[in-house]
Design an enzyme around this catalytic site. Sequence first.
Site, mmCIF file in Angstrom:
data_model
loop_
_atom_site.group_PDB
_atom_site.id
_atom_site.type_symbol
_atom_site.label_atom_id
_atom_site.label_comp_id
_atom_site.label_asym_id
_atom_site.label_seq_id
_atom_site.Cartn_x
_atom_site.Cartn_y
_atom_site.Cartn_z
ATOM 1 N N TYR A 42 0.839 -1.201 0.000
ATOM 2 C CA TYR A 42 0.000 0.000 0.000
ATOM 3 C C TYR A 42 0.874 1.251 0.000
ATOM 4 O O TYR A 42 0.611 2.204 -0.752
ATOM 5 C CB TYR A 42 -0.924 -0.020 1.224
ATOM 6 N N GLU A 64 -11.390 6.634 5.114
ATOM 7 C CA GLU A 64 -10.703 7.474 6.098
ATOM 8 C C GLU A 64 -11.661 7.830 7.229
ATOM 9 O O GLU A 64 -11.259 7.915 8.396
ATOM 10 C CB GLU A 64 -10.150 8.744 5.451
ATOM 11 N N TRP A 72 -5.133 2.549 10.411
ATOM 12 C CA TRP A 72 -5.414 2.396 8.987
ATOM 13 C C TRP A 72 -5.218 0.954 8.543
ATOM 14 O O TRP A 72 -5.926 0.468 7.664
ATOM 15 C CB TRP A 72 -4.539 3.322 8.152
#
Length: 226
Positions: A42, A64, A72
């Site tokens: 990522y 988000e 995350w």
Amino acid sequence: MAEKITGSTVKAERDPETGLLTGPDGKERCWWHANLGDYLLYHDTEWGWPVDEDRRLFEKICLEGFQSGLSWLTILRKRDAFRAAFANFEVEKLAAFTDADVERCLGDAGIVRHRGKIKSTINNARRAIELRTEFGSLAAYVWSFEPKPENRPARIDFATARTLGKTDESTALSKDLKKRGWSFVGPTTVYAFMQSMGMVNDHLEGCCCRDAIEQARADFTRPVRT
């Protein structure tokens, strides 16, 4: 990525001065991926690369919002389940969700089962359609808030990165989105979105991805209102 700064596991491995972490390939990167395979991928292939496709932008800002209060990495590892639950973040399909869909999502153990955030995602899909009608695309609206170069730090070193939880631009975008009826779009969430979708390049100085992303941003054609 501000929530990663104080992670004890990462802190033990990163260079305390530069914030860089040497990967399994010997390259130096921002510390927060912790050399976890999916997180490292990522970092290298998504975070900070400029995006102008509406579906991807909508997915990013919604996820988000779900991330608030969590890591995350938790959201990243649930992303496929989120896509399945939320019609791949296609705003037209999401805008048609009903109370039955909300209850279905609340029963889905693969996602974050937060009623407010689920309902927010549906609401924000409807608001995204309105923005698209007004500006021609969600991308054109979002990119209109890109910071001017003179308003950005001269260098993104580790000390600077630790100050970038929100900015004047993320606050302005947050306020405008809220005025338009969006929810779960506070200035910190919006800045994380801006980092993710490449409106800013917050890869650290010395990170192996920083220069390539800077070049991609230079070559990128910003979408404009039509």
